[in-house]
Scaffold this motif. Sequence first.
Motif, PDB file in Angstrom:
ATOM      1  N   ILE A 208       0.849  -1.198   0.000  1.00 58.07           N
ATOM      2  CA  ILE A 208       0.000   0.000   0.000  1.00 58.07           C
ATOM      3  C   ILE A 208       0.879   1.240   0.000  1.00 58.07           C
ATOM      4  CG2 ILE A 208      -1.575   1.387   1.408  1.00 58.07           C
ATOM      5  CD1 ILE A 208      -3.001  -1.181   2.175  1.00 58.07           C
ATOM      6  N   GLY A 209       1.946   1.196   0.787  1.00 57.09           N
ATOM      7  CA  GLY A 209       2.873   2.320   0.806  1.00 57.09           C
ATOM      8  C   GLY A 209       3.528   2.557  -0.543  1.00 57.09           C
ATOM      9  N   ARG A 210       3.856   1.494  -1.242  1.00 53.19           N
ATOM     10  CA  ARG A 210       4.486   1.612  -2.559  1.00 53.19           C
ATOM     11  C   ARG A 210       3.501   2.073  -3.631  1.00 53.19           C
ATOM     12  NH1 ARG A 210       9.255  -0.451  -3.918  1.00 53.19           N
ATOM     13  NH2 ARG A 210       8.494  -1.022  -5.989  1.00 53.19           N
ATOM     14  N   ASN A 211       2.216   1.834  -3.386  1.00 55.56           N
ATOM     15  CA  ASN A 211       1.188   2.171  -4.380  1.00 55.56           C
ATOM     16  C   ASN A 211       0.073   2.986  -3.732  1.00 55.56           C
ATOM     17  OD1 ASN A 211       2.103   0.232  -6.757  1.00 55.56           O
ATOM     18  ND2 ASN A 211       2.145  -0.993  -4.875  1.00 55.56           N
ATOM     19  N   TYR A 212       0.473   4.005  -2.981  1.00 60.60           N
ATOM     20  CA  TYR A 212      -0.496   4.729  -2.157  1.00 60.60           C
ATOM     21  C   TYR A 212      -1.568   5.440  -2.975  1.00 60.60           C
ATOM     22  CZ  TYR A 212      -2.313   7.501   1.684  1.00 60.60           C
ATOM     23  OH  TYR A 212      -3.135   8.063   2.626  1.00 60.60           O
ATOM     24  N   GLU A 213      -1.198   6.025  -4.091  1.00 59.90           N
ATOM     25  CA  GLU A 213      -2.171   6.742  -4.901  1.00 59.90           C
ATOM     26  C   GLU A 213      -3.264   5.791  -5.403  1.00 59.90           C
ATOM     27  OE1 GLU A 213       1.076   6.878  -5.254  1.00 59.90           O
ATOM     28  OE2 GLU A 213       1.473   8.905  -4.496  1.00 59.90           O
ATOM     29  N   SER A 214      -2.865   4.603  -5.819  1.00 61.80           N
ATOM     30  CA  SER A 214      -3.844   3.613  -6.277  1.00 61.80           C
ATOM     31  C   SER A 214      -4.741   3.163  -5.131  1.00 61.80           C
ATOM     32  CB  SER A 214      -3.125   2.403  -6.881  1.00 61.80           C
ATOM     33  OG  SER A 214      -2.367   2.777  -8.015  1.00 61.80           O
ATOM     34  N   PHE A 215      -4.146   3.044  -3.958  1.00 60.43           N
ATOM     35  CA  PHE A 215      -4.925   2.656  -2.781  1.00 60.43           C
ATOM     36  C   PHE A 215      -5.993   3.693  -2.460  1.00 60.43           C
ATOM     37  CE2 PHE A 215      -5.329   2.991   1.920  1.00 60.43           C
ATOM     38  CZ  PHE A 215      -5.980   1.786   2.152  1.00 60.43           C
ATOM     39  N   ILE A 216      -5.619   4.962  -2.523  1.00 59.36           N
ATOM     40  CA  ILE A 216      -6.577   6.029  -2.249  1.00 59.36           C
ATOM     41  C   ILE A 216      -7.704   6.013  -3.264  1.00 59.36           C
ATOM     42  CG2 ILE A 216      -6.899   8.533  -2.187  1.00 59.36           C
ATOM     43  CD1 ILE A 216      -5.589   7.349   0.306  1.00 59.36           C
ATOM     44  N   GLN A 217      -7.375   5.779  -4.520  1.00 64.50           N
ATOM     45  CA  GLN A 217      -8.408   5.690  -5.551  1.00 64.50           C
ATOM     46  C   GLN A 217      -9.374   4.549  -5.260  1.00 64.50           C
ATOM     47  OE1 GLN A 217      -6.435   5.402  -9.352  1.00 64.50           O
ATOM     48  NE2 GLN A 217      -5.434   7.405  -9.157  1.00 64.50           N
ATOM     49  N   SER A 218      -8.850   3.435  -4.778  1.00 67.16           N
ATOM     50  CA  SER A 218      -9.697   2.289  -4.440  1.00 67.16           C
ATOM     51  C   SER A 218     -10.605   2.597  -3.259  1.00 67.16           C
ATOM     52  CB  SER A 218      -8.823   1.072  -4.122  1.00 67.16           C
ATOM     53  OG  SER A 218      -8.059   0.682  -5.238  1.00 67.16           O
ATOM     54  N   ILE A 219     -10.074   3.334  -2.292  1.00 69.16           N
ATOM     55  CA  ILE A 219     -10.878   3.712  -1.128  1.00 69.16           C
ATOM     56  C   ILE A 219     -12.072   4.560  -1.555  1.00 69.16           C
ATOM     57  CG2 ILE A 219     -10.888   5.304   0.843  1.00 69.16           C
ATOM     58  CD1 ILE A 219      -8.405   4.137   1.836  1.00 69.16           C
ATOM     59  N   TYR A 220     -11.822   5.504  -2.455  1.00 65.45           N
ATOM     60  CA  TYR A 220     -12.916   6.348  -2.941  1.00 65.45           C
ATOM     61  C   TYR A 220     -13.897   5.538  -3.797  1.00 65.45           C
ATOM     62  CZ  TYR A 220     -10.605  10.610  -1.351  1.00 65.45           C
ATOM     63  OH  TYR A 220     -10.040  11.595  -0.571  1.00 65.45           O
ATOM     64  N   LYS A 221     -13.370   4.634  -4.596  1.00 64.85           N
ATOM     65  CA  LYS A 221     -14.214   3.830  -5.480  1.00 64.85           C
ATOM     66  C   LYS A 221     -15.147   2.934  -4.677  1.00 64.85           C
ATOM     67  CE  LYS A 221     -13.955   0.511  -9.302  1.00 64.85           C
ATOM     68  NZ  LYS A 221     -13.033  -0.256 -10.204  1.00 64.85           N
ATOM     69  N   TYR A 222     -14.628   2.379  -3.605  1.00 64.43           N
ATOM     70  CA  TYR A 222     -15.421   1.459  -2.787  1.00 64.43           C
ATOM     71  C   TYR A 222     -15.749   2.071  -1.428  1.00 64.43           C
ATOM     72  CZ  TYR A 222     -13.677  -1.834  -6.279  1.00 64.43           C
ATOM     73  OH  TYR A 222     -13.366  -2.466  -7.458  1.00 64.43           O
ATOM     74  N   LYS A 223     -16.067   3.349  -1.436  1.00 60.95           N
ATOM     75  CA  LYS A 223     -16.255   4.071  -0.184  1.00 60.95           C
ATOM     76  C   LYS A 223     -17.409   3.510   0.657  1.00 60.95           C
ATOM     77  CE  LYS A 223     -19.124   7.883  -1.931  1.00 60.95           C
ATOM     78  NZ  LYS A 223     -19.242   9.359  -2.028  1.00 60.95           N
ATOM     79  N   VAL A 224     -18.435   2.993   0.008  1.00 60.30           N
ATOM     80  CA  VAL A 224     -19.560   2.425   0.765  1.00 60.30           C
ATOM     81  C   VAL A 224     -19.079   1.245   1.599  1.00 60.30           C
ATOM     82  CG1 VAL A 224     -21.788   1.267   0.612  1.00 60.30           C
ATOM     83  CG2 VAL A 224     -21.277   3.184  -0.915  1.00 60.30           C
ATOM     84  N   ILE A 225     -18.272   0.380   0.990  1.00 59.80           N
ATOM     85  CA  ILE A 225     -17.716  -0.764   1.713  1.00 59.80           C
ATOM     86  C   ILE A 225     -16.789  -0.292   2.819  1.00 59.80           C
ATOM     87  CG2 ILE A 225     -16.231  -2.798   1.517  1.00 59.80           C
ATOM     88  CD1 ILE A 225     -17.258  -3.165  -1.318  1.00 59.80           C
ATOM     89  N   VAL A 226     -15.960   0.707   2.503  1.00 58.77           N
ATOM     90  CA  VAL A 226     -15.008   1.243   3.485  1.00 58.77           C
ATOM     91  C   VAL A 226     -15.731   1.795   4.706  1.00 58.77           C
ATOM     92  CG1 VAL A 226     -13.315   3.070   3.903  1.00 58.77           C
ATOM     93  CG2 VAL A 226     -13.202   1.720   1.799  1.00 58.77           C
ATOM     94  N   LEU A 227     -16.849   2.459   4.487  1.00 56.80           N
ATOM     95  CA  LEU A 227     -17.586   3.076   5.591  1.00 56.80           C
ATOM     96  C   LEU A 227     -18.371   2.066   6.410  1.00 56.80           C
ATOM     97  CD1 LEU A 227     -18.907   6.294   3.767  1.00 56.80           C
ATOM     98  CD2 LEU A 227     -17.023   6.120   5.409  1.00 56.80           C
ATOM     99  N   ILE A 228     -18.762   0.978   5.787  1.00 61.45           N
ATOM    100  CA  ILE A 228     -19.570  -0.035   6.480  1.00 61.45           C
ATOM    101  C   ILE A 228     -18.700  -1.098   7.149  1.00 61.45           C
ATOM    102  CG2 ILE A 228     -21.248  -1.898   6.145  1.00 61.45           C
ATOM    103  CD1 ILE A 228     -22.513  -0.258   3.930  1.00 61.45           C
TER     104      ILE A 228
END
Length: 378
Positions: A208-228
Amino acid sequence: MGKKHINEISFLRSIACLSIVLLHSIAWGMEYVGFLLNLPELSKTILDSINVLLYYGTPTFIFITAFILGYSYKDKMTLSKGFLSKRLQFILIPYICMAFLYASPYALLSFEQFSLKVLLNIFIGDFHAYFVLIIFQFYLLFVFLKKWLDQTHPSKVILYSFLINSAYLVIFNFTKPVDIVFSDYVWERFYWIPFPGWIFYFSIAYYIGRNYESFIQSIYKYKVIVLIAPFVTGLALLYFYHSGMITIHSSKRIDILFHTLSVIAFVIYFARKMKSIPSLFLVINKYSYGIYLLHTSYISILIVLFTLLSLNMGIFTIIVLFVVSTACSIMTIYYVNHMRIGKYIVGKVDVKPKQIHQVDSNTVLANNQHSTYNDKHI
């Protein structure tokens, strides 16, 4: 590559630090403060449940350690000069100092008991700061395996580390001690120390540290899952605990693997939405390692005072333990760091008034945490 500002990691570290202090405030208060033993059963159950939910704190610091390594060295082929020496000075030496400090009560028994406790603390992590031994194992693994980690596909490493981590925890979560010397101690707490019990957090955080920007994009993409997710994993955690399926009362539970990652993603998402990190959390982040090392000493002192003075503040006792131990730890760190050797006792902190927003590849709250009983609550 220079240091880059990642406010959400500072926020995550401060949240994890405060979670550990609160966890110990509840656990120690419920165990050693007499009048809290007489709380209604519902209150005890609620407090116990909060403790279980807070177990993500220690694994989160494993995550932060690996994240910093992955992020800081993603564009570097070799390690910085003094990679290990700086960590030895400002993380391991303070750990050794605390090993002596937390063994000091044993000096009242005998010099032999004190010496034995010091050795146990230092070499097998027989007190709350055991976490430092874990991160140094990962520092060494990073030194020897960085090239392999960078060249191997992340999904492969993450999958294998998950299987290893899960199998390791299943053994100690669901089996009884085998018939060997010191097996009871190994099953009770020493299994916390070897790196296989934490390797999944390390591997996933490193990538995640090596690919942090991609990780952040995934968090936003799956924000409903992240919040639940934290609520789902939290409920599952409480169900497994209260139903008796997994009775381990520490962060070394197999179900904590999922709960920790869901909380981390949730906190990072929340931090990204903040315009700025509140100053209080930046202070906690800055002093987190020292807080980790010192807070249980102040909790112990407060508990003794409550007992000697017969103070009864009911449930607010836990709040007092939490707030006062945190504040006293920060003040101690601040003043001790004015001494030339202070940074070798409580960890290195810049005592000049300035905010810290960045990921520092040399300073991490390794977590943390006490006597054998209290280690169960980390």
